[in-house]
Design an enzyme around this catalytic site. Sequence first.
Site, short mmCIF file in Angstrom:
data_model
loop_
_atom_site.label_atom_id
_atom_site.label_comp_id
_atom_site.label_asym_id
_atom_site.label_seq_id
_atom_site.Cartn_x
_atom_site.Cartn_y
_atom_site.Cartn_z
N SER A 1 0.91 -1.34 -0.09
CA SER A 1 -0.15 0.08 -0.04
C SER A 1 0.81 1.17 0.15
O SER A 1 0.32 2.38 -0.25
CB SER A 1 -1.13 0.10 1.43
OG SER A 1 -0.29 0.15 2.36
N LYS B 1 0.48 4.89 6.61
CA LYS B 1 -0.10 5.48 5.74
C LYS B 1 0.45 7.18 5.69
O LYS B 1 1.18 7.64 6.49
CB LYS B 1 -1.65 5.77 5.84
CG LYS B 1 -2.35 4.16 5.93
CD LYS B 1 -2.33 3.57 4.36
CE LYS B 1 -3.10 2.14 4.81
NZ LYS B 1 -2.73 1.30 3.61
#
Lengths: 218, 168
Positions: free
Chosen positions: B43, B87
Amino acid sequence: MASKRPSFLRELLSQTGAALQFCCILHCFHEHILDVTICIGPSMLPTFNVEGDVVLVEFYTTKMQKLKNGDVIVAKSPTNPKQTVCKRICGMPGDVVTVQPSHSFASIKHHVVPEGHVWLQGDNLANSTDSRAYGAVPLALIRGRVFYKVWPMKEAGRMEQHGLHTIHSSSSPPFRGGRIILALAQHFYDPRCESKQKKAMRDDPAADDDDDAGREAQ
Amino acid sequence: MASKRPSFLRELLSQTGAALQFCCILHCFHEHILDVTICIGPSMLPTFNVEGDVVLVEFYTTKMQKLKNGDVIVAKSPTNPKQTVCKRICGMPGDVVTVQPSHSFASIKHHVVPEGHVWLQGDNLANSTDSRAYGAVPLALIRGRVFYKVWPMKEAGRIGTTRPSYDS
């Protein structure tokens, strides 16, 4: 003098090191084993007083993921990361929570508690900023479970699981599955509501057996 | 023998006590000062590799509330309290985030990031479960900021605040 100064510094350093060690152990203890904290504010009346009650918080239930509906928990506020809130869990992941606003009959809202979240509500529904305002709260924000009230001593004892205002309504929300929990958002003075609330707060929930009121279905 | 057994227990207890003390100090250090962790998964490509990169996490920025757009952070997952995610912050409280879905031109969504929340996105937008799936994330879930990549050594260096873009 030259022989005294290095030993003074060494003494200071060793005392500081011992104090730091003690602080680390104390910090680990009250972060992961047991904590004593004060719950202030009107949002958890009548369970906790406005002026502040001293309670014990345990972290085992949270770590083992054994939280359930009715647990009083301490969590970090989703709107202010520096603040902690003390609320009661009123919905687990998958539950459907129905929120009835007090001053408008046209906007009943149904919320499905998403995975990994819980629905928090204060016991004093009329004066509590909780999941009805900021939505379901992630489980990772929950620090621990309040299990014992220490002060004031005449109210000391284990936390009970009553206080959930559940009403099984005849009209079912448009969702299937899950447990359905009705939450009154606010209530102004209504003698019918007040008598039910007072009964539920005072007595055992089993005594509150009106025609359309009952305990939460487990 | 009777004189040896109590001292063996006492020795064991004192060693256990010292080990517990050391664990507490180490725990406090890697919870509040500096942590070394591995970021695995696709990701955050191309910033981090799929097989896993060793990074350093600092907690000062989070505690002083100095996070800003572009910071790569480590947070607890809102959908699974036992999981941590890595993230990049793409929206601070008050920002308006516009999400354009890839396979439908009719449902562009605008999200206002509420107070006390941030909008997280992985650098690999095609394969990242982030705020586009679970909404804005409360600031209290953020553990720390990733500021340095340690391994692999040929990619070691500070982590910048801009998402790498593909310029072909």
